[in-house]
Design an enzyme around this catalytic site. Structure first.
Site, PDB file in Angstrom:
ATOM      1  N   TYR A 123      34.378  44.860  45.946  1.00 30.11           N
ATOM      2  CA  TYR A 123      35.085  46.073  46.345  1.00 30.11           C
ATOM      3  C   TYR A 123      34.171  47.048  47.074  1.00 30.11           C
ATOM      4  O   TYR A 123      34.535  48.200  47.287  1.00 30.11           O
ATOM      5  CB  TYR A 123      35.702  46.744  45.111  1.00 30.11           C
ATOM      6  CG  TYR A 123      36.821  45.921  44.522  1.00 30.11           C
ATOM      7  CD1 TYR A 123      36.551  44.684  43.946  1.00 30.11           C
ATOM      8  CD2 TYR A 123      38.132  46.355  44.560  1.00 30.11           C
ATOM      9  CE1 TYR A 123      37.564  43.909  43.414  1.00 30.11           C
ATOM     10  CE2 TYR A 123      39.152  45.574  44.038  1.00 30.11           C
ATOM     11  CZ  TYR A 123      38.857  44.358  43.463  1.00 30.11           C
ATOM     12  OH  TYR A 123      39.867  43.578  42.942  1.00 30.11           O
ATOM     13  N   LYS A 170      30.749  34.130  36.393  1.00 29.40           N
ATOM     14  CA  LYS A 170      30.718  32.852  37.118  1.00 29.40           C
ATOM     15  C   LYS A 170      29.252  32.603  37.513  1.00 29.40           C
ATOM     16  O   LYS A 170      28.933  32.327  38.679  1.00 29.40           O
ATOM     17  CB  LYS A 170      31.649  32.942  38.342  1.00 29.40           C
ATOM     18  CG  LYS A 170      31.906  31.639  39.068  1.00 29.40           C
ATOM     19  CD  LYS A 170      32.920  30.750  38.395  1.00 29.40           C
ATOM     20  CE  LYS A 170      33.041  29.423  39.113  1.00 29.40           C
ATOM     21  NZ  LYS A 170      33.867  28.441  38.396  1.00 29.40           N
ATOM     22  N   ASP A 203      36.864  30.925  34.888  1.00 32.53           N
ATOM     23  CA  ASP A 203      37.988  29.987  34.991  1.00 32.53           C
ATOM     24  C   ASP A 203      38.386  29.479  33.601  1.00 32.53           C
ATOM     25  O   ASP A 203      39.565  29.427  33.248  1.00 32.53           O
ATOM     26  CB  ASP A 203      37.693  28.826  35.960  1.00 32.53           C
ATOM     27  CG  ASP A 203      36.243  28.378  35.951  1.00 32.53           C
ATOM     28  OD1 ASP A 203      35.386  29.144  35.471  1.00 32.53           O
ATOM     29  OD2 ASP A 203      35.956  27.263  36.415  1.00 32.53           O
ATOM     30  N   ASP A 227      40.065  42.851  37.756  1.00 33.11           N
ATOM     31  CA  ASP A 227      41.329  43.128  38.435  1.00 33.11           C
ATOM     32  C   ASP A 227      42.336  42.017  38.127  1.00 33.11           C
ATOM     33  O   ASP A 227      43.495  42.259  37.759  1.00 33.11           O
ATOM     34  CB  ASP A 227      41.047  43.213  39.950  1.00 33.11           C
ATOM     35  CG  ASP A 227      42.182  43.846  40.716  1.00 33.11           C
ATOM     36  OD1 ASP A 227      43.210  44.168  40.100  1.00 33.11           O
ATOM     37  OD2 ASP A 227      42.041  44.010  41.940  1.00 33.11           O
ATOM     38  N   ASP A 231      45.613  41.733  34.934  1.00 28.20           N
ATOM     39  CA  ASP A 231      47.025  41.454  35.218  1.00 28.20           C
ATOM     40  C   ASP A 231      47.494  40.290  34.348  1.00 28.20           C
ATOM     41  O   ASP A 231      48.623  40.286  33.846  1.00 28.20           O
ATOM     42  CB  ASP A 231      47.255  41.123  36.699  1.00 28.20           C
ATOM     43  CG  ASP A 231      47.625  42.371  37.503  1.00 28.20           C
ATOM     44  OD1 ASP A 231      47.108  43.459  37.173  1.00 28.20           O
ATOM     45  OD2 ASP A 231      48.425  42.257  38.457  1.00 28.20           O
TER      46      ASP A 231
END
Ligand code: NAI
Length: 332
Positions: A123, A170, A203, A227, A231
């Site tokens: 971002y 990750k 993941d 982010d 959700d």
């Protein structure tokens, strides 16, 4: 009397903001709302989606309640949401996902909190064409921001009686960037030995969240993973219409908003579920030391949901924003 900056936002923003104001008033907390606008409307007038008067208002009041603001996709102005978080140094985004009574979802035992680093990562907005057809988009990860969010996550766990913090990363692929993130969170953990700590690759984390969400407690992660994962966790407890969040800054500034966006598909039709912003308002009341009123708002929401009579479209019903708001107020 508290003074709070109100950015109603666009799309369903003004509708759910009005509901939240009414509910807070009914809970007996007196707030003088300092109303300012941000987003595309002010863009045409002031040449920026976040004019200085918006920042000045929040700096003055130290606290804001914000409705969603639309961001054009692919081109156009930079996200007003990201700009606000950056300019106010709101580095920690706190997104609880807790099973609510009477809400149909796949699980009945979710009680977790996503803590998302809010200031850097992909971002950064640093993107450019290297040559035509090739874009470079920069992921910025700093020791300062990672340590800061790590300490915040452990402190949050301690203050809220939580037992475990999980780092989501990750680092198997982004060995330097996510490697630095992990190293900093481990360092932050040293000051909180009483809190259990583990790590999970992002993941695998998605899979575990969908299979066994009850395993999670506090989760800390970089901006992009946060982010997306938040959700997903919203979906575990009944969707975006129910999920609240807080953006907390280093300098005592805090901005509260729903996780959802401006929902242009239902905007202006009195169809939006106001609960996500109302519960964000309850988080704001706790921040304002109005814990008792916050409790009453949360309980009123739970009672309305448990009764199952008044339900907005996202919860499978046909009630309007106004009917949902009225029902919560009458429980209060
Ligand atoms: P969205 O969250 O606005 O909508 C996704 C889906 O959820 C839509 O079907 C919508 O109708 C539904 N939904 C969302 N909130 C709801 C509510 N309170 N009650 C009932 N249904 C609800 O996400 P989308 O469509 O990706 O984004 C729309 C705009 O919002 C974009 O311009 C985006 O940039 C902006 N946005 C702003 C955010 C913020 O201000 N913090 C956060 C996310 C998106």
């Amino acid at each position: 009397m508290h003074t709070v900056t109100l950015i109603a936002g666009d799309g369903i923003g003004p509708e759910v903001a009005e509901s939240t104001i009414r509910v807070i008033e009914a809970a007996g907390v007196k707030i003088d709302w300092d109303r300012v606008d941000a987003g595309s409307d002010v863009m045409t007038k002031y040449g920026t989606a976040v004019p200085d008067f918006v920042i000045d208002s929040i700096l003055r009041n130290q606290i804001a309640l914000k409705g969603p603001i639309s961001t054009p996709v692919g081109s156009g102005f930079a996200s007003a949401n990201v700009t606000l978080r950056k300019r106010l140094n709101l580095y920690a985004n706190v997104r609880p996902a807790v099973t609510l009574p009477g809400v149909e979802s796949r699980y009945d035992n979710v009680d977790l909190v996503v803590i998302r680093e809010n200031s850097e990562d992909l971002y950064s907005g640093l993107e450019h064409y290297v040559i035509p057809g090739v874009v470079e988009s920069l992921k910025i990860i700093t020791e300062t921001a990672c340590l800061r969010i790590g300490r915040f996550a452990f402190q949050y766990a301690k203050q809220n009686g939580r037992k475990k913090v999980t780092s989501v990363h990750k680092a198997n692929i982004m060995k330097l960037a996510d490697g630095l993130f992990l190293e900093c969170i481990r360092r932050a953990h040293r000051d909180y030995p009483e809190i259990e700590y583990d790590e999970m690759i992002v993941d695998n984390c998605c899979q575990q969240l969908v299979m066994k969400p009850e395993k999670f407690d506090v989760m800390v992660m970089e901006n992009l993973y946060g982010d997306i994962i938040s959700d997903l966790t919203s979906g575990l407890v009944g969707g975006l219409g129910l999920t609240a969040s807080a953006n907390i800054g280093a300098n005592g500034i805090a901005m509260f908003e729903a996780v959802h966006g401006s929902a242009p598909d239902i905007a202006g039709r009195n169809l939006a579920n106001p609960i996500a912003l109302i519960l964000s308002g309850a988080m704001m009341l706790i921040h304002l030391n109005e814990g008792e009123a916050a409790n009453r708002v949360q309980n009123a929401v739970k009672k309305v949901l448990a009764a199952g009579v008044v339900r907005t479209g996202d919860l499978g019903g046909t009630s309007s924003t106004t009917q949902m708001t009225d029902a919560i107020i009458s429980e209060l």
